[in-house]
Design a protein around this motif. Structure first.
Motif, PDB file in Angstrom:
ATOM      1  N   VAL A  76     -41.460  10.224 -53.906  1.00 31.86           N
ATOM      2  CA  VAL A  76     -42.557  10.565 -52.993  1.00 31.86           C
ATOM      3  C   VAL A  76     -42.021  11.504 -51.921  1.00 31.86           C
ATOM      4  CG1 VAL A  76     -44.178   9.638 -51.296  1.00 31.86           C
ATOM      5  CG2 VAL A  76     -43.828   8.439 -53.451  1.00 31.86           C
ATOM      6  N   LYS A  77     -42.322  12.801 -52.080  1.00 36.84           N
ATOM      7  CA  LYS A  77     -41.859  13.780 -51.081  1.00 36.84           C
ATOM      8  C   LYS A  77     -43.051  14.611 -50.619  1.00 36.84           C
ATOM      9  CE  LYS A  77     -37.085  14.190 -52.565  1.00 36.84           C
ATOM     10  NZ  LYS A  77     -35.948  15.070 -52.874  1.00 36.84           N
ATOM     11  N   PRO A  78     -43.461  14.447 -49.375  1.00 35.66           N
ATOM     12  CA  PRO A  78     -44.598  15.219 -48.873  1.00 35.66           C
ATOM     13  C   PRO A  78     -44.269  16.712 -48.781  1.00 35.66           C
ATOM     14  CG  PRO A  78     -43.869  13.562 -47.269  1.00 35.66           C
ATOM     15  CD  PRO A  78     -42.888  13.556 -48.374  1.00 35.66           C
ATOM     16  N   PHE A  82     -40.731  20.311 -48.063  1.00 38.15           N
ATOM     17  CA  PHE A  82     -40.345  21.443 -48.907  1.00 38.15           C
ATOM     18  C   PHE A  82     -39.881  22.606 -48.039  1.00 38.15           C
ATOM     19  CE2 PHE A  82     -40.883  25.127 -51.663  1.00 38.15           C
ATOM     20  CZ  PHE A  82     -40.324  24.676 -52.845  1.00 38.15           C
ATOM     21  N   ASP A  83     -38.667  23.081 -48.290  1.00 34.28           N
ATOM     22  CA  ASP A  83     -38.078  24.160 -47.506  1.00 34.28           C
ATOM     23  C   ASP A  83     -38.473  25.509 -48.116  1.00 34.28           C
ATOM     24  OD1 ASP A  83     -36.494  25.948 -46.174  1.00 34.28           O
ATOM     25  OD2 ASP A  83     -34.581  25.043 -46.758  1.00 34.28           O
ATOM     26  N   PHE A  84     -39.518  26.118 -47.554  1.00 31.86           N
ATOM     27  CA  PHE A  84     -40.005  27.395 -48.086  1.00 31.86           C
ATOM     28  C   PHE A  84     -38.992  28.507 -47.838  1.00 31.86           C
ATOM     29  CE2 PHE A  84     -43.911  24.980 -47.917  1.00 31.86           C
ATOM     30  CZ  PHE A  84     -44.586  25.387 -49.056  1.00 31.86           C
ATOM     31  N   PRO A 116     -34.564  25.287 -63.877  1.00 29.80           N
ATOM     32  CA  PRO A 116     -34.329  23.945 -63.350  1.00 29.80           C
ATOM     33  C   PRO A 116     -33.892  23.935 -61.884  1.00 29.80           C
ATOM     34  CG  PRO A 116     -33.223  24.223 -65.457  1.00 29.80           C
ATOM     35  CD  PRO A 116     -33.725  25.580 -65.051  1.00 29.80           C
ATOM     36  N   GLY A 117     -34.372  22.944 -61.157  1.00 24.77           N
ATOM     37  CA  GLY A 117     -33.890  22.691 -59.796  1.00 24.77           C
ATOM     38  C   GLY A 117     -34.544  23.493 -58.685  1.00 24.77           C
ATOM     39  N   VAL A 118     -35.556  24.316 -59.034  1.00 24.51           N
ATOM     40  CA  VAL A 118     -36.126  25.188 -57.997  1.00 24.51           C
ATOM     41  C   VAL A 118     -37.269  24.521 -57.220  1.00 24.51           C
ATOM     42  CG1 VAL A 118     -35.446  27.366 -59.079  1.00 24.51           C
ATOM     43  CG2 VAL A 118     -37.650  26.317 -59.679  1.00 24.51           C
ATOM     44  N   GLY A 119     -37.591  23.274 -57.561  1.00 25.36           N
ATOM     45  CA  GLY A 119     -38.600  22.565 -56.774  1.00 25.36           C
ATOM     46  C   GLY A 119     -39.957  22.422 -57.447  1.00 25.36           C
ATOM     47  N   LYS A 120     -40.002  22.594 -58.767  1.00 26.78           N
ATOM     48  CA  LYS A 120     -41.285  22.491 -59.477  1.00 26.78           C
ATOM     49  C   LYS A 120     -41.864  21.072 -59.354  1.00 26.78           C
ATOM     50  CE  LYS A 120     -39.575  23.689 -63.493  1.00 26.78           C
ATOM     51  NZ  LYS A 120     -38.152  23.828 -63.077  1.00 26.78           N
ATOM     52  N   SER A 121     -41.015  20.075 -59.651  1.00 31.51           N
ATOM     53  CA  SER A 121     -41.509  18.688 -59.586  1.00 31.51           C
ATOM     54  C   SER A 121     -41.853  18.319 -58.147  1.00 31.51           C
ATOM     55  CB  SER A 121     -40.462  17.718 -60.127  1.00 31.51           C
ATOM     56  OG  SER A 121     -40.138  18.050 -61.445  1.00 31.51           O
ATOM     57  N   HIS A 122     -40.999  18.771 -57.228  1.00 32.85           N
ATOM     58  CA  HIS A 122     -41.233  18.498 -55.803  1.00 32.85           C
ATOM     59  C   HIS A 122     -42.611  19.030 -55.387  1.00 32.85           C
ATOM     60  CE1 HIS A 122     -39.264  18.286 -51.587  1.00 32.85           C
ATOM     61  NE2 HIS A 122     -40.557  18.380 -51.436  1.00 32.85           N
ATOM     62  N   LEU A 123     -42.909  20.282 -55.746  1.00 36.06           N
ATOM     63  CA  LEU A 123     -44.212  20.856 -55.371  1.00 36.06           C
ATOM     64  C   LEU A 123     -45.354  20.101 -56.043  1.00 36.06           C
ATOM     65  CD1 LEU A 123     -43.671  24.737 -55.319  1.00 36.06           C
ATOM     66  CD2 LEU A 123     -44.206  23.236 -53.385  1.00 36.06           C
TER      67      LEU A 123
HETATM   68  P1  ADP Z   1     -37.365  21.185 -60.743  1.00 37.66           P
HETATM   69  O1  ADP Z   1     -38.469  20.248 -61.020  1.00 37.66           O
HETATM   70  O2  ADP Z   1     -37.791  22.609 -60.572  1.00 37.66           O
HETATM   71  O3  ADP Z   1     -36.235  21.065 -61.724  1.00 37.66           O
HETATM   72  P2  ADP Z   1     -37.038  19.525 -58.409  1.00 37.66           P
HETATM   73  O4  ADP Z   1     -38.380  19.631 -57.805  1.00 37.66           O
HETATM   74  O5  ADP Z   1     -36.712  18.268 -59.121  1.00 37.66           O
HETATM   75  O6  ADP Z   1     -36.735  20.782 -59.345  1.00 37.66           O
HETATM   76  O7  ADP Z   1     -35.953  19.787 -57.270  1.00 37.66           O
HETATM   77  C1  ADP Z   1     -34.612  19.322 -57.377  1.00 37.66           C
HETATM   78  C2  ADP Z   1     -34.235  18.596 -56.100  1.00 37.66           C
HETATM   79  O8  ADP Z   1     -34.167  19.523 -55.028  1.00 37.66           O
HETATM   80  C3  ADP Z   1     -35.261  17.557 -55.684  1.00 37.66           C
HETATM   81  O9  ADP Z   1     -34.592  16.522 -55.024  1.00 37.66           O
HETATM   82  C4  ADP Z   1     -36.158  18.325 -54.711  1.00 37.66           C
HETATM   83  O10 ADP Z   1     -36.751  17.464 -53.763  1.00 37.66           O
HETATM   84  C5  ADP Z   1     -35.170  19.262 -54.049  1.00 37.66           C
HETATM   85  N1  ADP Z   1     -35.763  20.557 -53.702  1.00 37.66           N
HETATM   86  C6  ADP Z   1     -35.992  21.586 -54.535  1.00 37.66           C
HETATM   87  N2  ADP Z   1     -36.467  22.649 -53.892  1.00 37.66           N
HETATM   88  C7  ADP Z   1     -36.561  22.290 -52.602  1.00 37.66           C
HETATM   89  C8  ADP Z   1     -36.986  22.956 -51.415  1.00 37.66           C
HETATM   90  N3  ADP Z   1     -37.379  24.264 -51.427  1.00 37.66           N
HETATM   91  N4  ADP Z   1     -36.960  22.257 -50.241  1.00 37.66           N
HETATM   92  C9  ADP Z   1     -36.535  20.979 -50.214  1.00 37.66           C
HETATM   93  N5  ADP Z   1     -36.101  20.294 -51.296  1.00 37.66           N
HETATM   94  C10 ADP Z   1     -36.114  20.936 -52.485  1.00 37.66           C
END
Ligand code: ADP
Ligand code: MG
Length: 269
Positions: A76-78, A82-84, A116-123
């Motif tokens: 759960v991440k509001p 997210f760091d734009f 991977p890792g760019v914040g897709k799931s987070h968004l």
């Molecule tokens: P993806 O789904 O694109 O593989 P995630 O959303 O799982 O990536 O992001 C990987 C990790 O980095 C998670 O813990 C996520 O919360 C964090 N994260 C990714 N991008 C950001 C961002 N721009 N600001 C803050 N946290 C981020």
């Protein structure tokens, strides 16, 4: 302790009424509220407003917590977390417009693409939380889990029931399309779900594969085209082109242990 004007018997009766009416917060706070009202000599309307106001906010918070649990988010991440600044290819204004949830009213889809890792799931989770705050029912799943669950239901003759389960929530989030290859039956069942939700239920989908590669993801160009045709008819696509946030955290950790660091940044991202 009761206030001068409130007897113990009256307090008990009031407590009973509040429990019967399921006004639980007011029940808990009754004595404190009465004492406060007496001490402040609150006008009747102010007292009533305070009691009802607290009850309404307590119910709203409980309702959001319940729908958040029902959504089955992996975390759960509001959106506020997210760091734009780290991901300039994400248009902050566009994401904030999506956070207003108009796309849900319009039945539009949101598709988040990127490595991977760019914040897709987070968004996806953050927008899901906004939808919950706005009063919608949300369900989060991964493509792999969704397809496994549809395939199992199909084998047990319960496909219709399962399709309904995934069609019911106002917003369905399907994460991680493209990480695992999809069998023919799975692709077919996925297509059936997309058709069900088409123009009725909005979705957020994430993928590490560009649309051009979805033919390979679904193992069938015709099915992939049919799926994309429906998904993209009313859709907003966010293309994230940046570095993995996990890599950023690894590098930060790497800097701290720079002497004996023999890890390979990005090796398992
Ligand atoms: P993806 O789904 O694109 O593989 P995630 O959303 O799982 O990536 O992001 C990987 C990790 O980095 C998670 O813990 C996520 O919360 C964090 N994260 C990714 N991008 C950001 C961002 N721009 N600001 C803050 N946290 C981020
Ligand atoms: Mg992810």
């Amino acid at each position: 302790m009761s206030t001068a004007a409130t007897t113990a018997a009256q307090l008990e009766r009031l407590g009973g009424h509040l429990r019967k009416l399921r006004l639980l917060k007011s029940g808990e706070r009754l004595e404190a509220l009465l004492q406060h009202a007496a001490a402040q000599e609150l006008p009747y309307a102010d007292f009533l407003e305070q009691v009802l106001g607290e009850e309404v906010s307590a119910k709203a918070i409980k309702n959001i917590a319940m729908r958040t649990a029902m959504a089955r988010f992996p975390f759960v991440k509001p959106l506020e977390t997210f760091d734009f600044g780290y991901q300039p290819s994400v248009d902050k204004k566009q994401v904030h417009a999506l956070a207003s949830c108009h796309f849900i009213e319009h039945g539009d889809n949101v598709i988040v693409l990127g490595p991977p890792g760019v914040g897709k799931s987070h968004l996806a989770v953050s927008l899901g939380l906004k939808a919950i705050e706005a009063g919608y029912r949300v369900l989060f799943t991964t493509a792999a889990n969704l397809i496994a669950s549809l395939t199992k239901a199909h084998g047990e003759g319960r496909l219709e029931e399962k399709l309904k389960f995934y069609t019911m929530p106002r917003l369905l989030i399907i994460d991680e399309i493209g990480y695992l290859p999809i069998e023919r039956l799975g692709a077919n069942l996925f297509f059936q779900l997309i058709s069900r939700r088409y123009e009725r239920g909005p979705m957020i989908l994430t993928s590490n594969q560009s649309f051009g590669a979805w033919g390979d993801v679904f193992g069938d160009r015709v099915i992939a085209t049919a799926i994309l045709d429906r998904l993209l008819h009313h859709a907003v696509t966010l293309n994230i082109r940046g570095n993995s946030y996990r890599l950023k955290e690894k590098l930060k950790a790497g800097l701290i242990r720079s002497h004996d660091d023999n890890s390979q940044p990005g090796g398992d991202i």
